[in-house]
Design an enzyme around this catalytic site. Structure first.
Site, PDB file in Angstrom:
ATOM      1  N   ASP A 205       0.829  -1.202   0.000  1.00  0.00           N
ATOM      2  CA  ASP A 205       0.000   0.000   0.000  1.00  0.00           C
ATOM      3  C   ASP A 205       0.869   1.261   0.000  1.00  0.00           C
ATOM      4  O   ASP A 205       1.843   1.339   0.755  1.00  0.00           O
ATOM      5  CB  ASP A 205      -0.854  -0.038   1.280  1.00  0.00           C
ATOM      6  N   GLU A 248       1.708  -0.195  -5.019  1.00  0.00           N
ATOM      7  CA  GLU A 248       0.869   0.931  -5.405  1.00  0.00           C
ATOM      8  C   GLU A 248       1.766   2.163  -5.503  1.00  0.00           C
ATOM      9  O   GLU A 248       2.160   2.742  -4.486  1.00  0.00           O
ATOM     10  CB  GLU A 248      -0.229   1.155  -4.361  1.00  0.00           C
TER      11      GLU A 248
END
Ligand code: GLC
Length: 552
Positions: A205, A248
């Site tokens: 993330d 990401e």
């Protein structure tokens, strides 16, 4: 010798499916999807052709950011099951040849995490320095706020600690300080724990935020954030050689490239990065019915270092971000696919799914997924896309695209037997609701979107050229047509017509001549090639064709 074609680089040909356990299938009727329910649905994923499941966060959480706010990195949220259920799920997935990766959310914790609660006691707490504190917020405290509708600053005053702490996201998500070696060790322990239980890696993330140490008083201790990322990757590789990190990173290509790392030409940081730029340019192309923006992005997109790979997607669990387009380009996409204010989020994206953006036009929807499975990269599907689920704008913010999976037209879309008020989100009504859009009505039905997606997945698996090959965007005489070819041993040529008119572009295929023909892969058919490698390819409105160069 370059060993590039071995099957153990499994991510090069993986079919990834992202889901949230909470909204997938509820086995015990309490309203929350759970690991036991997901385990029951493994065969569904297997039949679809999925080879890797990406689990969104399933860890204990107060759920103020849908699980991206974690209070215990070593457990399963009790609403979703137990660690035992998790392991049973992993075992069942492995039995069907499906790998599992999970969200690794270690840029921050929940403010209710025991570490942060202790950190608030002040510098005497052993956890104080696990977070990033300042006595005064820095002058640029308002720069780069991710959720501008809810936050005013990256720094919030904590009355107990009497200091300001950094939070790149919501204020209830204090940032961990990766400049602190104890934090780095703990992150490795978290990874090691889940790898030991059988995960094949992580979707990492917010990687640039994780690595950013600005504001940390220990920043000087961290030589280079990319060395840290390379360390994490090396640790991952030592613990499990075939595990991946899918990151990401929503930055321009040249900046994203740094996150692959480059140890002597090999990707030694992230294994895969999402292609956010290609995704955004794809929507601009679709809005304009002009292939150029997407063709430009594909031409510009650098080749990752060896073993690295781009991950492609058309939707995910967040807003469809258009932040890398210019203001006027973004307005074009808004006008085409989300004109109402309520469909837009943070002035940069759309809280919508594909079918509603295309007003249910099956031709365009099918073409979009043909793009997903034929553009070079590892295709990542978001749950429900295979049946054409749409958003429910009654849900708040990004939750609009996180409604329960629509299994059937029965009660609560067949997702749960619970009372409607106990469900994790609303069930969409109307033309995209479960009466019209559900798995039972589509699976095994020849003309359904589900069967189309399955077909694309099967063909993709049969075309190593698409996954492994070098690709080239071809010139055509039709502005609405994107044509590209992928070569590795064999050659596959793919064309997409982004416009609502029949076209017959001419393409030129170097190295191909009239001893060969182009054989259709998505339907029956063959196209002649001239002595000079020229071919004219007919495309319907919003049509697509995948063709293999084949000896006569
Ligand atoms: C990532 C996730 C998003 C989440 C945020 C904070 O951007 O995709 O859903 O809110 O990180 O963890």
């Amino acid at each position: 010798m370059e060993l590039t074609r071995t099957a153990d680089l499994w991510w090069k040909t993986a079919i990834v499916y992202c889901l949230d356990v909470e909204t997938f299938f509820d086995s015990n009727g309490d309203g929350h999807g759970d690991f036991r329910g997901l385990t029951q649905k493994i065969d569904y994923l297997d039949r679809l052709g999925v080879t890797c499941v990406w689990l969104m966060p399933f860890y204990p959480s107060p759920d103020r950011d849908d699980g991206y706010d974690i209070t215990d990195f070593y457990n399963v949220d009790p609403r979703l099951g137990t660690l035992g259920d998790f392991v049973e799920f992993l075992r069942t997935a492995r039995d069907r040849g499906i790998r599992v990766i999970a969200d690794l959310v270690v840029n921050h914790t929940s403010d209710r995490h025991p570490w942060f609660q202790s950190a608030r006691e002040g510098p005497d707490s052993q956890y104080h320095d696990w977070y990033v504190w300042q006595d005064k917020p820095p002058p640029d405290a308002k720069k780069g706020i991710v959720f501008p509708d809810q936050e005013e600053s990256l720094w919030t005053y904590d009355r107990k600690a009497k200091r300001y702490y950094l939070h790149r996201f919501y204020k209830h998500q204090p940032d961990l300080d990766v400049a602190n070696p104890a934090v780095r060790d703990e992150i490795a322990r978290v990874m090691g724990f889940w790898l030991e239980l059988g995960l094949s890696g992580f979707r990492v993330d917010g990687v640039p935020f994780l690595l950013d140490t600005a504001g940390s008083h220990d920043a000087a201790q961290l030589p280079d954030p990319h060395d840290y990322l390379a360390d994490l990757r090396a640790f991952l590789g030592r613990r499990r050689g075939d595990a991946v990190m899918l990151g990401e990173v929503n930055l321009p290509y040249k900046d994203t490239m740094k996150f692959f790392g480059d140890g002597d030409g090999v990707a030694d940081e992230l294994t895969m990065c999402f292609d956010f730029i290609g995704m955004q340019k794809m929507y601009l192309s679709l809005a304009r019915e002009d292939a150029e923006p997407l063709a430009d992005a594909l031409r510009e997109r650098p080749l990752p270092p060896r073993d690295g790979h781009w991950a492609t997607f058309v939707r995910n669990h967040d807003e469809l971000t258009l932040d890398k387009l210019t203001d006027s380009q973004r307005q074009e996409v808004f006008a085409a696919f989300g004109p109402d204010k309520d469909m837009q989020l943070y002035d940069r994206g759309l809280r919508r799914r594909v079918p509603s953006m295309f007003d249910g036009d099956e031709r365009r929807i099918r073409m979009v997924y043909s793009l997903l499975y034929s553009l070079p990269g590892c295709p990542v599907l978001y749950y429900g896309e295979e049946i054409g689920m749409a958003e429910d704008l009654r849900a708040e913010g990004r939750l609009a695209v996180r409604t329960p999976m629509q299994w059937s037209s029965t009660r609560n879309a067949g997702f749960s037997q619970a009372d409607v008020k106990d469900l994790p989100g609303p069930i969409p009504q109307g033309r995209f609701g479960p009466e019209h859009v559900n798995v039972r009505a589509q699976e095994g039905v020849a003309e359904s979107l589900h069967s189309w997606i399955r077909h694309l997945i099967d063909r993709y698996r049969e075309c190593p050229e698409l996954a492994w090959g070098r690709y080239e965007v071809l010139d055509t005489d039709e502005s609405s047509v994107l044509a590209h070819r992928c070569d590795i041993q064999g050659t596959v040529v793919v064309l997409h017509n982004l416009a609502d008119r029949e076209v017959a572009p001419e393409i030129t295929l170097d190295g191909v001549d009239n001893s060969q023909v182009l054989v259709d892969l998505l339907r029956e058919g063959e196209t002649e090639v001239s002595t000079k490698g020229k071919a004219t390819i007919e495309l319907e409105s919003y049509g697509c064709r995948w063709l293999r160069v084949t000896e006569r």
